[in-house]
Design an enzyme around this catalytic site. Sequence first.
Site, mmCIF file in Angstrom:
data_model
loop_
_atom_site.group_PDB
_atom_site.id
_atom_site.type_symbol
_atom_site.label_atom_id
_atom_site.label_comp_id
_atom_site.label_asym_id
_atom_site.label_seq_id
_atom_site.Cartn_x
_atom_site.Cartn_y
_atom_site.Cartn_z
ATOM 1 N N LYS A 12 -7.993 3.308 -8.896
ATOM 2 C CA LYS A 12 -7.169 2.090 -8.900
ATOM 3 C C LYS A 12 -8.027 0.860 -8.573
ATOM 4 O O LYS A 12 -7.889 -0.195 -9.202
ATOM 5 C CB LYS A 12 -6.040 2.231 -7.873
ATOM 6 N N ASP A 13 -8.938 1.005 -7.599
ATOM 7 C CA ASP A 13 -9.846 -0.090 -7.268
ATOM 8 C C ASP A 13 -10.771 -0.411 -8.443
ATOM 9 O O ASP A 13 -11.079 -1.576 -8.703
ATOM 10 C CB ASP A 13 -10.696 0.270 -6.038
ATOM 11 N N GLU B 25 -16.103 -28.452 -1.380
ATOM 12 C CA GLU B 25 -15.718 -27.493 -2.401
ATOM 13 C C GLU B 25 -14.233 -27.170 -2.257
ATOM 14 O O GLU B 25 -13.664 -27.289 -1.173
ATOM 15 C CB GLU B 25 -16.558 -26.217 -2.237
ATOM 16 N N SER C 77 -4.818 2.153 6.521
ATOM 17 C CA SER C 77 -4.252 0.945 5.934
ATOM 18 C C SER C 77 -2.781 0.806 6.295
ATOM 19 O O SER C 77 -2.063 1.797 6.403
ATOM 20 C CB SER C 77 -4.370 1.001 4.409
ATOM 21 N N HIS D 182 -10.298 2.156 9.681
ATOM 22 C CA HIS D 182 -10.190 3.598 9.503
ATOM 23 C C HIS D 182 -9.673 4.336 10.742
ATOM 24 O O HIS D 182 -9.454 5.541 10.680
ATOM 25 C CB HIS D 182 -11.542 4.172 9.037
#
Lengths: 424, 255
Positions: free
Chosen positions: A247-248, A291, A223, A219
């Site tokens: 959107k998220d 894994e 971004s 922040h």
Amino acid sequence: MAKYDYVPSPFMANSIVKWVDHRLPIFTLIDEQLVKYPAPRNLNYLWNFGSLAGIMLVVMILSGIFLAMNYNPSTAGAFDSVERIMRDVNYGWLIRYIHMNGASMFFIVVYIHILRGLYYGSYKYPREILWWLGIVIFLLMMATAFMGYVLPWGQMSFWGATVITNLFSAFPIVGEHIVLWLWGGFSVDNPTLNRFFALHYLMPFVIAGVVLLHLWALHVHGSNNPLGIDAKGPQDKIPFHPYYTVKDAFGLAVFFIIFAYFVFFSPYTLGHPDNWIEANPLVTPPHIVPEWYFLPFYAVLRAVPDKLGGVLLMFGSIAILFLLPWLDTSRVRSARFRPAYRVFFWLFVICCLALGWAGAMPAEGVPLLVGQVATVWYFLHFLVFLPLLGWFERPLPLPASIAEPVLGGGKAGMVAATKPMEKA
Amino acid sequence: MRTAKLLIASVLAFGLGLGAASAAEAPKPPAQKWAHTGFFGTFDRAELQRGFQVYKEVCAACHAMHQIRYRNLAGIGLSEAEIAAIAKEYEVTDGPNDEGEMFQRPARASDRFKSPFPNQQAARAANGGAYPPDLSLIAKNRVGGENYVYALLTGYKETPPAGVTLMDGMYYNDWFAGHQIGMAPPLSDDRVTYADGTKATLAQQARDVSVFLAWAASPHLEARNSLGVKVMIFLIILAGLLYATKRKVWRDIKH
């Protein structure tokens, strides 16, 4: 932190909000960093994966707490207590399958998140520390997942733990001592299981702490974006809410459909059948594989016949990521304007997939060779190709601003584009 | 967007491909048609009960099912009285009592299935050194699951292929890793007599017991499927609504 022209949201005028905020500015924080927080207007769906990773962390912590309430961390009782969760605890099977498959989903999300950062150059100035914190989170995740996989005390739990802890014995002089110290005894046994359980419960909270630092660093400059250029003014940004919250949310629903498919209809696909057999120190499985999300690193480990060499290469394959902001000498962030890097990026992705495939196979013949070639390519990518690309590559011309490609240049565009920032 | 799709597809393909790749240890048994597979799969209760009969009368002589309790048989459609009657057939050790002695009593519904051997060593000693594995989770801990169980039970060959010499006390099986198995062919036609009149062919018994073991490994499969379908429908509608909301919110934003 808020460098933009911050106009408080209407809810900030509420008298209770004001009373609290005057004493603890929690609402200001929410309003500045979540509601009004300006984000580039052009983020694509690949930018969903950060919030997806955060939500997966919460899903894992919540499901994990309920599992821990019913789990017995002892070699005699661990396997049976997990079966009791699966059979007798109300919706225990659901919680367990969410946690088991959640680990795989978490890694898929984080791998896409990392690859997105690589593709769009999100690690470059001024986001180097943000990138480092991400690698730290990834390392903590690996440690947490590894220890979590030991807890059901199945065959792969036991033998995976034996193989991986034994890696430390490769270090000269101190190696054997480190291994004894990790085990709390002379083999993987009850003390090992106890401490792994304690640490597996602790680590996610450490991760959550580093995630906060990761967000803080994010922040400061905001971004990155698909064009990889800095925002030039308010026309380039839109408030986080409602644009990116919605959107998220949509991305989250799509992601949960995939997650739910595995949980409800294919819960064993991503695991190894041997882990449904209780651990037996006297019977070694035909071949021990980790894994799926560790397979590329497992392939690097086995690429050289020397144990110490393999261990150093494996740790080096992650350590090298810390240097990436300086190994990549190009000033252009986004691969969209780097035609040569784009090719090498996809070759790197193929290289990682090849490593994963080689890691799943017995270390001999073709898989071993593929693993070795891919390991060499992996390191060449960072140590040779990236530094040279910066010098030799001719980047495409960058747009003048984020808004320019969609709104066109000129003053009219600027005026029209400022609208969203005032809205909401 | 194109890049996004490619990326997601390749990462998913990567994960899924490896799941299959790790199965390379033994020949992959052919998939049978089962009533319990697929989104709406449910177990056939009659088949489960026949399968339990095969386990009880044949397999249980050597194989334990430690994770299963008699009360769990409600899941294959047995009544409380039937379960109590089955449990009573077995004597289990309990105690100590007030005198400090361990004692024998008939099993109750809450007891685990009685194991045929007191411990692994005893099981090995009675079976020529080979340990008959616990069957509670066999349909999960073998590659192929219940398909493997069925393939193994029907995969015995009386004479091994040319060039293969069997070790003493071993049998040839197409689907066992290494093909030499210590277990004698456990099933043959009419090994059990079904109460419901189903003809007890070897294949029928193998099929029934495979289904029973699939149930034992995943007793919540039906609950899982039915909740799963509801969750999926909910999520798909939710995703659709959120997509419409996103479109509406973003309508004025060129990007």
